[in-house]
Design a protein around this motif. Structure first.
Motif, PDB file in Angstrom:
ATOM      1  N   GLN A  20      60.289  20.572  58.927  1.00 39.31           N
ATOM      2  CA  GLN A  20      60.976  19.900  60.015  1.00 39.31           C
ATOM      3  C   GLN A  20      61.138  18.401  59.723  1.00 39.31           C
ATOM      4  O   GLN A  20      61.931  17.724  60.361  1.00 39.31           O
ATOM      5  CB  GLN A  20      60.211  20.099  61.324  1.00 39.31           C
ATOM      6  N   ASP A  21      60.337  17.893  58.771  1.00 39.33           N
ATOM      7  CA  ASP A  21      60.430  16.478  58.392  1.00 39.33           C
ATOM      8  C   ASP A  21      61.480  16.248  57.317  1.00 39.33           C
ATOM      9  O   ASP A  21      61.591  15.142  56.802  1.00 39.33           O
ATOM     10  CB  ASP A  21      59.072  15.981  57.867  1.00 39.33           C
ATOM     11  N   THR A  22      62.228  17.278  56.936  1.00 33.31           N
ATOM     12  CA  THR A  22      63.205  17.149  55.859  1.00 33.31           C
ATOM     13  C   THR A  22      64.632  17.248  56.389  1.00 33.31           C
ATOM     14  O   THR A  22      64.870  17.746  57.491  1.00 33.31           O
ATOM     15  CB  THR A  22      63.003  18.240  54.788  1.00 33.31           C
ATOM     16  N   VAL A  23      65.559  16.780  55.570  1.00 35.70           N
ATOM     17  CA  VAL A  23      66.983  16.917  55.869  1.00 35.70           C
ATOM     18  C   VAL A  23      67.664  17.503  54.639  1.00 35.70           C
ATOM     19  O   VAL A  23      67.189  17.322  53.509  1.00 35.70           O
ATOM     20  CB  VAL A  23      67.635  15.562  56.231  1.00 35.70           C
ATOM     21  N   TYR A  41      62.056  20.057  48.079  1.00 41.24           N
ATOM     22  CA  TYR A  41      61.998  21.510  48.168  1.00 41.24           C
ATOM     23  C   TYR A  41      63.399  22.083  48.330  1.00 41.24           C
ATOM     24  O   TYR A  41      64.323  21.391  48.764  1.00 41.24           O
ATOM     25  CB  TYR A  41      61.151  21.932  49.377  1.00 41.24           C
ATOM     26  N   ASP A  42      63.535  23.375  47.986  1.00 42.40           N
ATOM     27  CA  ASP A  42      64.800  24.037  48.299  1.00 42.40           C
ATOM     28  C   ASP A  42      64.731  24.557  49.726  1.00 42.40           C
ATOM     29  O   ASP A  42      63.737  24.344  50.439  1.00 42.40           O
ATOM     30  CB  ASP A  42      65.126  25.140  47.290  1.00 42.40           C
ATOM     31  N   GLN A  43      65.771  25.245  50.168  1.00 45.47           N
ATOM     32  CA  GLN A  43      65.832  25.695  51.552  1.00 45.47           C
ATOM     33  C   GLN A  43      64.817  26.784  51.873  1.00 45.47           C
ATOM     34  O   GLN A  43      64.580  27.091  53.036  1.00 45.47           O
ATOM     35  CB  GLN A  43      67.249  26.182  51.881  1.00 45.47           C
ATOM     36  N   ASN A  44      64.202  27.362  50.839  1.00 45.29           N
ATOM     37  CA  ASN A  44      63.153  28.370  51.051  1.00 45.29           C
ATOM     38  C   ASN A  44      61.759  27.767  50.958  1.00 45.29           C
ATOM     39  O   ASN A  44      60.764  28.498  50.988  1.00 45.29           O
ATOM     40  CB  ASN A  44      63.291  29.497  50.018  1.00 45.29           C
ATOM     41  N   GLY A  45      61.687  26.452  50.820  1.00 50.65           N
ATOM     42  CA  GLY A  45      60.394  25.798  50.736  1.00 50.65           C
ATOM     43  C   GLY A  45      59.783  25.798  49.357  1.00 50.65           C
ATOM     44  O   GLY A  45      58.586  25.517  49.192  1.00 50.65           O
ATOM     45  N   VAL A  46      60.547  26.095  48.325  1.00 51.71           N
ATOM     46  CA  VAL A  46      60.035  26.118  46.959  1.00 51.71           C
ATOM     47  C   VAL A  46      60.102  24.714  46.355  1.00 51.71           C
ATOM     48  O   VAL A  46      61.130  24.029  46.445  1.00 51.71           O
ATOM     49  CB  VAL A  46      60.836  27.107  46.082  1.00 51.71           C
ATOM     50  N   LEU A  47      58.983  24.266  45.748  1.00 54.67           N
ATOM     51  CA  LEU A  47      58.916  22.933  45.170  1.00 54.67           C
ATOM     52  C   LEU A  47      59.846  22.802  43.971  1.00 54.67           C
ATOM     53  O   LEU A  47      59.815  23.610  43.049  1.00 54.67           O
ATOM     54  CB  LEU A  47      57.472  22.630  44.744  1.00 54.67           C
ATOM     55  N   PHE A  59      67.929  16.908  36.208  1.00 53.19           N
ATOM     56  CA  PHE A  59      67.507  17.556  37.443  1.00 53.19           C
ATOM     57  C   PHE A  59      68.722  18.060  38.231  1.00 53.19           C
ATOM     58  O   PHE A  59      68.756  19.209  38.691  1.00 53.19           O
ATOM     59  CB  PHE A  59      66.697  16.565  38.283  1.00 53.19           C
ATOM     60  N   LYS A  60      69.765  17.214  38.359  1.00 56.70           N
ATOM     61  CA  LYS A  60      70.954  17.616  39.098  1.00 56.70           C
ATOM     62  C   LYS A  60      71.672  18.769  38.405  1.00 56.70           C
ATOM     63  O   LYS A  60      72.152  19.696  39.057  1.00 56.70           O
ATOM     64  CB  LYS A  60      71.902  16.424  39.260  1.00 56.70           C
ATOM     65  N   GLN A  61      71.721  18.736  37.068  1.00 58.77           N
ATOM     66  CA  GLN A  61      72.397  19.797  36.340  1.00 58.77           C
ATOM     67  C   GLN A  61      71.675  21.126  36.501  1.00 58.77           C
ATOM     68  O   GLN A  61      72.303  22.181  36.656  1.00 58.77           O
ATOM     69  CB  GLN A  61      72.500  19.434  34.853  1.00 58.77           C
ATOM     70  N   LEU A  62      70.344  21.094  36.495  1.00 59.29           N
ATOM     71  CA  LEU A  62      69.571  22.324  36.690  1.00 59.29           C
ATOM     72  C   LEU A  62      69.800  22.896  38.082  1.00 59.29           C
ATOM     73  O   LEU A  62      69.859  24.119  38.258  1.00 59.29           O
ATOM     74  CB  LEU A  62      68.078  22.048  36.457  1.00 59.29           C
ATOM     75  N   LEU A  63      69.943  22.033  39.051  1.00 54.77           N
ATOM     76  CA  LEU A  63      70.243  22.504  40.402  1.00 54.77           C
ATOM     77  C   LEU A  63      71.608  23.182  40.443  1.00 54.77           C
ATOM     78  O   LEU A  63      71.784  24.227  41.074  1.00 54.77           O
ATOM     79  CB  LEU A  63      70.208  21.335  41.388  1.00 54.77           C
ATOM     80  N   ARG A  64      72.583  22.576  39.762  1.00 52.05           N
ATOM     81  CA  ARG A  64      73.922  23.186  39.721  1.00 52.05           C
ATOM     82  C   ARG A  64      73.874  24.551  39.047  1.00 52.05           C
ATOM     83  O   ARG A  64      74.537  25.500  39.481  1.00 52.05           O
ATOM     84  CB  ARG A  64      74.888  22.276  38.964  1.00 52.05           C
ATOM     85  N   GLU A  65      73.103  24.659  37.957  1.00 47.52           N
ATOM     86  CA  GLU A  65      73.011  25.926  37.236  1.00 47.52           C
ATOM     87  C   GLU A  65      72.386  27.012  38.097  1.00 47.52           C
ATOM     88  O   GLU A  65      72.667  28.198  37.914  1.00 47.52           O
ATOM     89  CB  GLU A  65      72.195  25.731  35.951  1.00 47.52           C
ATOM     90  N   ARG A  66      71.528  26.612  39.020  1.00 49.59           N
ATOM     91  CA  ARG A  66      70.922  27.577  39.937  1.00 49.59           C
ATOM     92  C   ARG A  66      71.785  27.823  41.163  1.00 49.59           C
ATOM     93  O   ARG A  66      71.355  28.489  42.106  1.00 49.59           O
ATOM     94  CB  ARG A  66      69.532  27.088  40.364  1.00 49.59           C
ATOM     95  N   LYS A  67      73.006  27.267  41.136  1.00 46.38           N
ATOM     96  CA  LYS A  67      73.953  27.457  42.238  1.00 46.38           C
ATOM     97  C   LYS A  67      73.363  26.967  43.553  1.00 46.38           C
ATOM     98  O   LYS A  67      73.496  27.621  44.598  1.00 46.38           O
ATOM     99  CB  LYS A  67      74.366  28.935  42.365  1.00 46.38           C
ATOM    100  N   MET A  68      72.724  25.829  43.513  1.00 42.76           N
ATOM    101  CA  MET A  68      72.117  25.246  44.709  1.00 42.76           C
ATOM    102  C   MET A  68      72.965  24.059  45.166  1.00 42.76           C
ATOM    103  O   MET A  68      72.894  22.983  44.583  1.00 42.76           O
ATOM    104  CB  MET A  68      70.679  24.790  44.431  1.00 42.76           C
ATOM    105  N   PRO A  69      73.767  24.227  46.203  1.00 41.07           N
ATOM    106  CA  PRO A  69      74.618  23.132  46.660  1.00 41.07           C
ATOM    107  C   PRO A  69      73.858  22.016  47.378  1.00 41.07           C
ATOM    108  O   PRO A  69      74.347  20.894  47.474  1.00 41.07           O
ATOM    109  CB  PRO A  69      75.601  23.817  47.602  1.00 41.07           C
ATOM    110  N   GLN A  70      72.651  22.319  47.889  1.00 42.92           N
ATOM    111  CA  GLN A  70      71.895  21.302  48.603  1.00 42.92           C
ATOM    112  C   GLN A  70      70.394  21.551  48.484  1.00 42.92           C
ATOM    113  O   GLN A  70      69.960  22.649  48.163  1.00 42.92           O
ATOM    114  CB  GLN A  70      72.315  21.249  50.075  1.00 42.92           C
ATOM    115  N   VAL A  71      69.619  20.495  48.726  1.00 46.98           N
ATOM    116  CA  VAL A  71      68.152  20.583  48.673  1.00 46.98           C
ATOM    117  C   VAL A  71      67.580  19.886  49.900  1.00 46.98           C
ATOM    118  O   VAL A  71      68.268  19.138  50.595  1.00 46.98           O
ATOM    119  CB  VAL A  71      67.586  19.914  47.394  1.00 46.98           C
ATOM    120  N   GLU A  72      66.283  20.158  50.140  1.00 44.85           N
ATOM    121  CA  GLU A  72      65.602  19.549  51.273  1.00 44.85           C
ATOM    122  C   GLU A  72      64.901  18.275  50.826  1.00 44.85           C
ATOM    123  O   GLU A  72      64.069  18.293  49.913  1.00 44.85           O
ATOM    124  CB  GLU A  72      64.581  20.534  51.864  1.00 44.85           C
TER     125      GLU A  72
END
Length: 453
Positions: A20-23, A41-47, A59-72
């Protein structure tokens, strides 16, 4: 701790924080080189990234490769790792706090999230009534009327946008009449209408952009076997979806250039501005605001204004997003010339791989315009120059062309019926694509093409 993304594992109790403290922050908005005080964290609470780490490109490229459009992101870090804070400041300055979340957008969001945005035909598919002209040129007199009408529609649409901006909105019937007229023309000769609209739209004004999008959107909808009512509604949405850009242009100018981060955030408000302008237009179908709200969303979740993905985006919006992408790529900007039509089509095909655009309407656009789009210029294998004048059924690599110049540079009589060639039934093939004569177009290999739509 490096910035490598960890494999998904259950977090220990001591490593978890109150989500709840994240956006939620878009990955593309993360600023490389900024340090975080709290873990990401991701939207599932994974570090994903430990506290006191620095955001970097890897870091940003790895997020893109995981098809993650946003993070917490922890709310204390949000302002330092993105420009979200500046966006909020900008909204406060103009007295529009919460501009991306209004009562109207909240209503539309609830409708979208209800999962009730299905499309069904209630009549025969428009495609069944399309006239296919085969190996035949354009009617010159009819084509002249098309140019005149395109200019008239552009002036009329521009007046409607200005009227809506100043509190004098048009009626829905006026706008619907344009879409209905386009639909009638499409069924009689889609190739001629589409190429004429592209030529008439060389001034690249906002109204001409909307007209081209409306026309292409309807043509794509027709190719997807939609009925008259659905196709007409796509055209109506195309005509009005960008009206909010009139308000944006007053603030950041009309130059088609690469925008600064703050200007881009201002530009991304325009779907909401469009909704506000359309609220006062009487007699438009209820689906129009939903579609206009979503035209710039992308199936991969990286669009705007709500980062919706896949089936959470209305079918009409996905169709118009493809039309918008093609029209934008083949239009010039202050920082780059227009792409050659073939190069634009080639680039859009690449964008289907990462789901930037939807595959179904892109495939329909390919069948509609061919790989070498209607209106583009090519060199054939006998070294003669030709113009693509018609699609050729489903043979998208072998359109129907009209030879305009022999291999030795001599002009060919346009009235000669032998100048029109069905490449699917000829030994000739397209050897290379050419820029449109008199237009400063580039291909994908150009150093000035930055991949921006």
């Amino acid at each position: 701790m490096t910035t490598e993304i960890k494999e998904q594992t259950d977090l220990s109790d001591e490593s978890q924080i109150d989500l709840q403290d994240t956006v939620s922050i878009r990955v593309e908005d993360l600023i490389v080189g900024r340090r975080i005080n709290h873990p990401i964290y991701d939207q599932n609470g994974v570090l994903l990234l430990a506290a006191d780490s620095v955001v970097n490109s890897r870091f940003k490229q790895l997020l893109r490769e995981r098809k993650m459009p946003q993070v917490e992101i922890h709310s204390d870090d949000a302002a330092s790792v993105s420009l979200g804070g500046l966006a909020a400041d900008s909204m406060l300055e103009e007295g529009n706090q919460g501009i991306f979340s209004t009562e109207l957008t909240q209503k539309l969001d609830r409708l979208i999230e209800s999962g009730s945005m299905f499309v069904a035909n209630t009549g025969p598919a428009v495609r069944d009534s399309m006239v296919m002209h085969g190996c035949k040129g354009y009617d010159a007199a009819h084509r002249e009327k098309l140019f005149e009408q395109q200019q008239q529609f552009g002036e009329s649409l521009d007046g409607m946008m200005r009227g809506a901006l100043t509190g004098k909105p048009p009626s829905g019937a006026e706008i619907t009449g344009m879409a209905a007229s386009y639909l009638t023309q499409l069924t009689s000769d889609a190739d001629s209408v589409i190429s004429a609209a592209a030529e008439a739209g060389k001034d690249e004004s906002l109204s001409q952009h909307c007209l081209q999008m409306s026309l292409l959107g309807m043509a794509i909808g027709t190719e997807l076997n939609l009925d008259e009512n659905n196709v007409r509604n796509i055209g109506l949405c195309g005509l009005v979806h960008d009206w909010g850009m009139v308000r944006v242009q007053e603030k950041i100018g009309k130059g088609r250039r690469q925008l600064s981060p703050l200007e881009r955030m201002e530009m991304q408000k325009h779907p909401i501005f469009s909704l506000e302008m359309l609220e006062n237009v009487a007699g438009i179908p209820s689906i129009v605001p939903v579609v206009c709200y979503q035209v710039h969303e992308q199936p991969n979740g990286l669009g705007y204004p709500r980062q919706r993905s896949n089936k959470m985006i209305h079918m009409f919006a996905r169709i118009l997003n493809v039309a918008h992408s093609y029209v934008s790529l083949t239009s010039s900007r202050e920082d780059r010339p227009a792409l050659m039509p073939y190069a634009a089509m080639e680039y859009l095909l690449r964008l289907t791989n990462d789901k930037t655009i939807d595959q179904a309407p892109m495939r329909a656009l390919l069948n509609l315009l061919s790989l070498f789009p209607v209106g583009s210029f090519v060199i054939l294998t006998d070294r003669s120059a030709a113009r693509v004048i018609r699609r050729n059924k489903d043979f998208y690599t072998s359109p129907i062309v009209q030879v305009i110049q022999t291999s030795d540079g001599k002009k060919v009589d346009p009235m000669n019926p032998d100048s029109i060639i069905d490449l699917n039934e000829s030994d000739l093939e397209i050897d290379q694509a050419l820029p449109t004569p008199g237009k400063d177009e580039i291909d994908l290999s150009s150093d000035v093409f930055d991949g921006q739509i």
